[in-house]
Design a protein around this motif. Sequence first.
Motif, PDB file in Angstrom:
ATOM      1  N   ALA A  38      33.081  36.009  35.221  1.00 44.90           N
ATOM      2  CA  ALA A  38      32.807  34.743  35.908  1.00 44.90           C
ATOM      3  C   ALA A  38      32.021  33.795  35.009  1.00 44.90           C
ATOM      4  N   GLN A  39      31.007  34.339  34.330  1.00 41.34           N
ATOM      5  CA  GLN A  39      30.204  33.500  33.432  1.00 41.34           C
ATOM      6  C   GLN A  39      31.050  32.955  32.281  1.00 41.34           C
ATOM      7  N   ILE A  59      38.581  26.197  38.730  1.00 42.70           N
ATOM      8  CA  ILE A  59      38.780  27.545  38.192  1.00 42.70           C
ATOM      9  C   ILE A  59      39.700  28.331  39.124  1.00 42.70           C
ATOM     10  N   ALA A  60      40.899  28.614  38.634  1.00 44.81           N
ATOM     11  CA  ALA A  60      41.881  29.347  39.437  1.00 44.81           C
ATOM     12  C   ALA A  60      41.561  30.840  39.408  1.00 44.81           C
ATOM     13  N   CYS A  61      41.832  31.511  40.522  1.00 45.93           N
ATOM     14  CA  CYS A  61      41.580  32.952  40.638  1.00 45.93           C
ATOM     15  C   CYS A  61      42.888  33.679  40.934  1.00 45.93           C
ATOM     16  N   LEU A  62      43.092  34.800  40.272  1.00 43.28           N
ATOM     17  CA  LEU A  62      44.212  35.688  40.574  1.00 43.28           C
ATOM     18  C   LEU A  62      43.616  37.076  40.747  1.00 43.28           C
ATOM     19  N   VAL A  63      43.623  37.562  41.996  1.00 44.56           N
ATOM     20  CA  VAL A  63      42.878  38.776  42.348  1.00 44.56           C
ATOM     21  C   VAL A  63      43.748  39.674  43.222  1.00 44.56           C
ATOM     22  N   ASN A  64      43.495  40.970  43.202  1.00 46.21           N
ATOM     23  CA  ASN A  64      44.196  41.863  44.135  1.00 46.21           C
ATOM     24  C   ASN A  64      43.236  42.341  45.220  1.00 46.21           C
ATOM     25  N   GLY A  65      43.540  41.980  46.452  1.00 41.15           N
ATOM     26  CA  GLY A  65      42.686  42.341  47.585  1.00 41.15           C
ATOM     27  C   GLY A  65      41.909  41.152  48.089  1.00 41.15           C
ATOM     28  N   ALA A  66      41.972  40.934  49.401  1.00 41.12           N
ATOM     29  CA  ALA A  66      41.325  39.754  49.988  1.00 41.12           C
ATOM     30  C   ALA A  66      39.810  39.789  49.834  1.00 41.12           C
ATOM     31  N   ASN A  68      41.296  28.009  44.063  1.00 42.67           N
ATOM     32  CA  ASN A  68      42.199  28.609  45.038  1.00 42.67           C
ATOM     33  C   ASN A  68      41.702  29.981  45.476  1.00 42.67           C
ATOM     34  N   PHE A  69      42.268  30.430  46.565  1.00 40.34           N
ATOM     35  CA  PHE A  69      42.212  31.832  46.972  1.00 40.34           C
ATOM     36  C   PHE A  69      43.604  32.364  46.681  1.00 40.34           C
ATOM     37  N   LEU A  70      43.723  33.431  45.878  1.00 45.44           N
ATOM     38  CA  LEU A  70      45.038  33.996  45.584  1.00 45.44           C
ATOM     39  C   LEU A  70      44.932  35.515  45.511  1.00 45.44           C
ATOM     40  N   ASP A  71      45.495  36.154  46.524  1.00 45.32           N
ATOM     41  CA  ASP A  71      45.517  37.606  46.608  1.00 45.32           C
ATOM     42  C   ASP A  71      46.953  38.081  46.351  1.00 45.32           C
ATOM     43  N   VAL A  72      47.143  38.812  45.250  1.00 49.13           N
ATOM     44  CA  VAL A  72      48.488  39.290  44.919  1.00 49.13           C
ATOM     45  C   VAL A  72      48.806  40.613  45.602  1.00 49.13           C
ATOM     46  N   MET A 101      37.536  37.042  47.801  1.00 45.47           N
ATOM     47  CA  MET A 101      36.400  36.298  48.362  1.00 45.47           C
ATOM     48  C   MET A 101      35.160  36.460  47.476  1.00 45.47           C
ATOM     49  N   ALA A 102      34.925  37.703  47.026  1.00 41.49           N
ATOM     50  CA  ALA A 102      33.765  37.964  46.161  1.00 41.49           C
ATOM     51  C   ALA A 102      33.900  37.227  44.834  1.00 41.49           C
ATOM     52  N   THR A 103      35.141  37.140  44.319  1.00 45.37           N
ATOM     53  CA  THR A 103      35.380  36.442  43.046  1.00 45.37           C
ATOM     54  C   THR A 103      35.077  34.956  43.196  1.00 45.37           C
ATOM     55  N   MET A 104      35.505  34.368  44.296  1.00 49.16           N
ATOM     56  CA  MET A 104      35.199  32.952  44.529  1.00 49.16           C
ATOM     57  C   MET A 104      33.693  32.731  44.648  1.00 49.16           C
ATOM     58  N   ASP A 105      33.026  33.667  45.316  1.00 51.45           N
ATOM     59  CA  ASP A 105      31.572  33.551  45.479  1.00 51.45           C
ATOM     60  C   ASP A 105      30.852  33.607  44.134  1.00 51.45           C
ATOM     61  N   ILE A 106      31.280  34.528  43.268  1.00 45.36           N
ATOM     62  CA  ILE A 106      30.557  34.704  41.993  1.00 45.36           C
ATOM     63  C   ILE A 106      30.845  33.537  41.035  1.00 45.36           C
TER      64      ILE A 106
END
Length: 401
Positions: A392-393, A273-280, A299-303, A284-289
């Motif tokens: 996330a669900q 599951i790829a993540c595209l997020v703003n803010g480190a 991935n970890f991806l902070d734009v 991190m919270a998105t990967m955790d959830i």
Amino acid sequence: MNIHEYQAKQLLSQYGVAVPPGDVCSTADEAKAIAEKLFAKGEKLVVVKSQIHAGGRGKGTFKSGFQGGVKLCKTADDVFEKAKAMLGQVLVTKQTGPEGRLVSKLLVAAAPAIKKELYLAVLLDRASSRPLVMVSTEGGVDIEEVAEKTPEKIVKETIDPAVGMMPYQARKLAAALGIKGDLINPAAKLLMGVYRTWWECDAAMVEINPLCIIEGPDGKDTIVAVDAKVGMDDNALYRHKNVQEMRDLAEEAPLEIEASKFNLNYIKLDGSIACLVNGAGLAMATMDIIQHFGGNPANFLDVGGGASKEQVTAAFKIILSDPHVKGILVNIFGGIMDCNVIATGIVAAVRETGLKLPLVVRLEGNNVEAGKKTLKESGLTIISGDSMSDAAQKVVKAVGK
């Protein structure tokens, strides 16, 4: 940005830090020539060290079956044979993962007679927002292991950045390492040189492990940095052209290199599951959830806080370059960022890449209603997440995990 050991020692020597004599090479013949010069100067033992951005080289195994990426040699011919066995081969260590790293350079250096191994590091203490010099008598061991088993053997000294490391602090740390007599001044000089390297090069961390007390050519004890690891602060690289030139792209993941061209913070992981997020922090919270609901982040991806449409499109292309990705979660909180800019970028990216994978988008914050409207009116199959938990669900369910 990480640099190789031989490059770290070049920087350290510029600030008066003693390192064993040696040179870098990329062929077995060059390795032999360096060894011949060292033996001619009276060295009794020479070390051949694989140059990769990973620890555990000495205990590593080459995919060819050859054992160890660090070898001690007594003759130039032996150096030639060891170099031939290492160069062009993939070395697997506890830090490289099973894919390993290709060895294209070797450091051939004098291997002094070590009497004691110590530990030294300089880094930023985030609790005090000040430089921290850390030493231990337990050198040659992972500092995490020392911290866990014998934390009392780690001595720390906080430095006032306005005045820098003072001589008395260097002598205090040398004494904490059990250094006495005539060796105190050379040790203090080395400690201050390591600190200056960290400060003036804008390093994130300088680690000397082991820092060694050795027997010099004259029979007297001296202190040298036998191994060195330096990590640079990417945000300050523009001030250091000489350090920028040390970047070895062959040691970096291709997708991470591509992301750096667009000022995206990207780290590839093993999930689907790829993540595209703003803010480190949010990333991190998105990967955790995702993990919490049974998925695995790819991935970890902070734009960043002010991503453009072009950056969002580039981020999608990088994500889709990973064949393991089965779904994408976009999680944006618009503080500085305009949610509609992100939405426009998402729509453009989906159309340009011809995305077929499940895409879940959660937008919140600045101009969110306009952003949601842009997504809804795009005519694209985009799943909306009402909250981070809901998004996330939905993405975990969509990829079937």
